[in-house]
Every structure is written in C-alpha cells, then in structure tokens.
Design a protein around this motif. Structure first.
Motif, short mmCIF file in Angstrom:
data_model
loop_
_atom_site.label_atom_id
_atom_site.label_comp_id
_atom_site.label_asym_id
_atom_site.label_seq_id
_atom_site.Cartn_x
_atom_site.Cartn_y
_atom_site.Cartn_z
N GLY A 119 32.91 2.59 50.32
CA GLY A 119 32.73 1.70 51.46
C GLY A 119 33.24 2.27 52.76
O GLY A 119 32.82 1.84 53.83
N GLY A 120 34.16 3.21 52.69
CA GLY A 120 34.68 3.83 53.91
C GLY A 120 35.46 2.90 54.81
O GLY A 120 35.43 3.04 56.04
N ALA A 121 36.15 1.92 54.24
CA ALA A 121 36.91 0.96 55.05
C ALA A 121 38.22 1.58 55.52
O ALA A 121 38.76 2.51 54.91
CB ALA A 121 37.20 -0.30 54.25
N VAL A 122 38.74 1.06 56.61
CA VAL A 122 40.00 1.53 57.18
C VAL A 122 41.15 1.22 56.23
O VAL A 122 41.27 0.10 55.73
CB VAL A 122 40.25 0.88 58.55
N ILE A 123 42.00 2.21 55.97
CA ILE A 123 43.14 2.03 55.07
C ILE A 123 44.32 1.53 55.89
O ILE A 123 44.71 2.15 56.89
CB ILE A 123 43.48 3.35 54.36
N LYS A 124 44.90 0.41 55.45
CA LYS A 124 45.99 -0.22 56.21
C LYS A 124 47.36 0.06 55.61
O LYS A 124 48.34 0.14 56.36
CB LYS A 124 45.77 -1.74 56.28
#
Length: 552
Positions: free
Chosen positions: A214-219
């Motif tokens: 998904g390539g989501a931002v890692i928090k």
C-alpha cells in the motif's frame, strides 16, 4: 464480538484502572529496565521520577533553561541516565542518582522523540527524530549531528529536503519513525513511501529495504524487548508485526553474508532481497469496523501482547491483541484522549497518559475467594458422587507415605551467589540503578517556630501558676480527697470531673445498691448527704444517696 475472544482467562493482561498519578500536566512516560521507576515529562519542562512500588515521587529533574513541554523521555540501559527532549528544540541528559544535568544540546528543529543507544551502559550517542526532517544521530559529548538517509537514492547525496515528504493531499507529514535495534548497531527508519530502511548509522549506509503493502506513511516503529519482533504502525490504520531474522548481538556482520548470497546487480532490488531475509511479515492488526487511527502502539514486557490506543479525541480506549492477531480486550477509561502508553516490563500493568495530564495505572482485576479454608478444599458448582479411595481409611495411607528423596543432604546450598536474571541480558559486573534513596523533606522553618513557641507557652503557663492552674490545684486536692481512692493515686495532678447522673439513673442505682447493703447495715457507714457521692468502705462502690425529697 465473540465471548471466547474476550475471555479474561485467556491471558494475564490489565482490566481496570487501579490508581492514577497526579503531578502537574504530564505528557509522556517511560519505565526503566526493571519497571521500578517511572519517568514522566511535564508541560512545564520538568521530568518527574516516580517510585512505582510506593507510587511516590522519588526525584524531580528541573532545568531553568527549559520551560517548554517535554516531548519524550528515555532511560539508559542500566538506569543511570535519562534523556529528555523538549519543545524548545533541546536535548538534555540527566544523571538520575545525583539529579544533576550532564549536558544540554539545542537542535535546529524540535525533536519529537529521542532514544539513547541501548548497547552501552553510559551512552554518549542518541537517535533524535525532529519535527519535519530526517532522523539524526546526535553525539551528546560534542553536540555534532549526522542526518540519516530516508530513501535509497539519497544514499550518496544526503537527505532529501523536507518538502518532498507530503501526504497525497499536499499537507506535509511528520517523520518520527526510527528506532535502534536491541544491540544498537542498526537503525530502522520508516519513510513516507511506505518503506522500512535498515541503516548502518556509523557509516551512514542503507543496508536493506522492506516495502510495505500500500505504500502508506509509517508513523511508529517499535522493537520488542527481546528484539525478536518489530512493530510498524502506518497511515493506512494497520499495525504490522515483523519477525526479525537477524542475530540479536551481531546483526551488522550478518549483512555481509547476506549480500554475498544475492546476485542482484540493481541496488534497489538487491536491498529488497536482503530486506526479505531480514524482516518477515508476521501479523497485521486493524479495526475493520471503525477504521480508526492508532496512537502509541507497543509490545508487552514479554512480547506476548500488543497494545495501541485510539487516536480519536474524547475517548480513552486501549486495544489489546495477542500475538496471534486476536483482539482480547478493550479498556475504556474516562472521556479523555490518550497521549502516551507504556507496558510494565515485568508485571501485567499498563500506564496511560491522558489529555488532562493524569497518568492512569491499569492492572488486572483479582477477585478474592474466601470459600476455601483447607488446602485440599475444592469448591463444586454442582453435586458430584464421591468415590472413596482404596486406602482412604487405612492407618497409613499409601498417598501419605513419603517417597525417598534423590537429593543429597550433604551437598552445600549456595545462598551467596545470585543466579543470572533469566529475562534480562544484564551484565552482572555493571550495577543497575533500580531504586532511588529516600530523602526526608524538612519542615518549614516558620511552622516549626510556631509549634515550638506554642508548646513553650503551654509549659510556662503550667509552671508559672496562672489563676486557672492555682484554682485547679486547690480545688483539685479537695475533690480528690472526697473522691474514690483510685483518683488519689494520680497524685492530685489531674482533676477528674464527674457527670451528675439523671433522675432515672439515680433511682436505678439506689435499687441496685440498697439490696446488697441490707444484711450489712451495722458494718457499712453511709452518710446521707444531699446530692453528694460517698464511698462504701466494704464494697468500694460509689453510692448516690438522696434525702428522700422529690427533687433527688
């Protein structure tokens, strides 16, 4: 939700709020290695250390130069140092035992998180995650900083400008996802492209890359205490657990062997291949119904449980999963947002920080059962047919015969040496700071003087002979002579005042006393005085005798 999923018998995890801690407005918390001390950063720039056993404040670290809110606190490996990051762009290293400031460094941007090197007892290097730039390695002795790469193409020419890291809607995002591994020789960084980079921070080199679906931002990126599992929370509202395939002690040297086994020429593809042999996706956690964002996810002390708080405002909810991916409990607290979470390293206790600055302590709800009075007592829910044993009524039952022990009674028992802690990798030569000495607080001088002055006046008044004391001295002696002998033993120093009985009480006492006195009229001497008590010499009782009038 199914009942077996939330069955409390399934595991040992907290259930209710046991207590809360209050001191100013606390923002972030961190346990020491053993869980005996709890450090909390406050909004006024101070750091409070709680003795978690007594729930009292053991020490308060305050810097005059720092009045901004604390963003994170971090203990050193053996608890002798605490690193505090603040909103005024400062990093402060404290000596816990003496309470003195070791060093203070001001960065160019606000550090939202700072972590000391976990491999050394007295670390001089830390990992800082600024507000809107790449993570950096900070030398606490010299103050020098080294920025870490956040993408693979940026290896040769440094770090990309902050303007590149934005959400799809164009708003800039905060890059705070970075942490050391257990030994401290590697740094794991999460970027805005949904990638986890494994970096050699000494040589500033990216060794491997693990892409997230998904390539989501890692928090958030957090390691378990044993270093076997890695937790990554991303912007797609999914918490992913990865299994670490690298050795815990010498992970950096293992990359040389991995690189030799991979024949890929492309740098990016080779790093992905190395990353696939470094981290493997183990489990995913999410709420399919509410699709909520998660805040402050972390592992339990033994790594068996995963917890995360709801990022929604106005609710204090903590979700607990087991490592298999099942939701086992939802803890609901007051209607206050959660700022920070921490699981006790040893006990099943969760500590959460609320929006109001209170620290809530969640513990297991133990129910006491007092129905079992004998060691072999068994409580039955329904009637059962009892089947007696074959040797139950024998003089010497077989079950009570003591078996011969294989232990040698002549062997010496070692009561001096301490066995190595099974859950810890502590160096026995290094002394670990688990408790702080208790320092008594002196009384305020003004209150002490007032107390001394009032007590001296009281003593002087008793010895100087005030009118009240003289009157008590004269009348007290006469009253003691007329009272019972028990009052004469006090020496006449205290006046015992008798309460006048009621009319009904006089009648009851007369009836009770006159009956035993009838056969002893000749020997008893009673003086009939109006409304006065006399002593019966034979019985030693106080007798109230009236003169026969109606008003007695």
């Amino acid at each position: 939700m199914n009942a077996p999923i939330i069955d409390p018998l399934q595991g040992d995890f907290p259930e209710v709020i046991e207590e809360y801690l209050e001191h100013g407005v606390m923002k972030c918390i961190a346990f020491n290695r053993r869980g005996t001390l709890l450090a909390a950063g406050c909004s006024d720039g101070s750091c409070v250390i709680w003795d978690f056993e007594t729930r009292g404040i053991a020490k308060e670290l305050r810097d005059r130069d720092c009045v901004a809110a604390i963003t994170s606190v971090c203990w050193s490996k053996y608890g002798h140092r605490i690193l505090v990051s603040a909103a005024d762009k400062s990093l402060t290293l404290w000596d816990v035992l003496s309470g003195e400031k070791v060093t203070r460094i001001v960065l160019q941007q606000t550090p939202l998180q700072a972590r000391l090197h976990p491999g050394s007892s007295m670390p001089s290097v830390c990992l800082a995650c600024p507000l809107s730039s790449a993570p950096m390695i900070v030398d606490l002795n010299t103050g020098s900083t080294t920025a870490l790469p956040v993408t693979v193409p940026d290896m040769g020419n440094g770090v990309a400008p902050p303007s590149r890291y934005k959400f799809p809607d164009g708003t800039p995002f905060t890059l705070t996802a970075a942490c050391f591994n257990k030994n401290g020789d590697l740094v794991y960084v999460g970027n805005s492209k949904g990638e986890i980079l494994i970096i050699d921070h000494k040589n500033v080199k990216v060794l491997a890359m693990i892409p997230i679906s998904g390539g989501a931002v890692i928090k958030n990126i957090v390691f378990s205490r044993n270093g076997q599992y890695l937790l990554a929370s991303s912007n797609d509202r999914i918490i992913r657990i990865y299994e670490n395939l690298l050795p815990l002690k010498d992970g950096l040297a293992a990359f040389d062997d991995l690189s030799k086994t991979i024949e890929e020429e492309d740098t990016v593809e080779k790093m992905k291949a190395v990353g696939s042999k470094s981290l493997v996706l183990f489990r995913e956690f999410q709420d399919l119904i509410t699709k909520m964002h998660w805040k402050a996810p972390c592992f339990s002390g033994d790594g068996e449980w995963v917890i995360a708080a709801s990022a929604s405002k106005g609710e204090h909810k903590i979700y607990i999963w087991d490592r298999a991916g099942h939701l086992v409990k939802i803890l609901e607290g007051p209607k206050e947002a959660v700022f920070d979470l921490a699981w006790h390293p040893v006990h099943p206790i969760i500590v959460s920080v609320s929006l109001t600055g209170l620290v809530y302590i969640w513990a297991k709800d133990y129910t006491e059962n007092w129905s079992a009075f004998a060691p072999d007592f068994k409580e039955l829910e329904e009637n059962e047919e009892y089947v007696e044993r074959e040797d139950e009524f024998d003089l010497v039952p077989e079950t009570e015969k003591v078996k011969e022990s294989d232990a040698n009674e002549d062997d010496e028992v070692d009561i001096v040496n301490v066995e190595k802690d099974p859950f810890s990798d502590s160096d026995m030569s290094q002394e670990e700071l688990c408790f702080l000495p208790a320092i008594p607080c002196p009384d305020v001088s003004e209150q002490h003087d007032k107390c001394v002055g009032s007590s001296s006046k009281l003593i002087d008044s008793n010895h100087s002979g005030s009118p009240l004391s003289e009157e008590n001295g004269q009348n007290g002696q006469a009253a003691n002579n007329a009272s019972s002998p028990l009052e004469e033993d006090t020496g006449g120093t205290r006046l015992k005042r008798k309460r006048k009985p009621s009319k009904k009480g006089l009648e009851l006492q007369e009836e009770k006393v006159r009956k035993p006195l009838k056969p002893l009229k000749s020997s008893s001497k009673l003086s009939k005085t109006k409304n006065k008590s006399v002593v019966d010499q034979d019985y030693g009782n106080d007798v109230y005798v009236g003169d026969g009038s109606d008003d007695c």
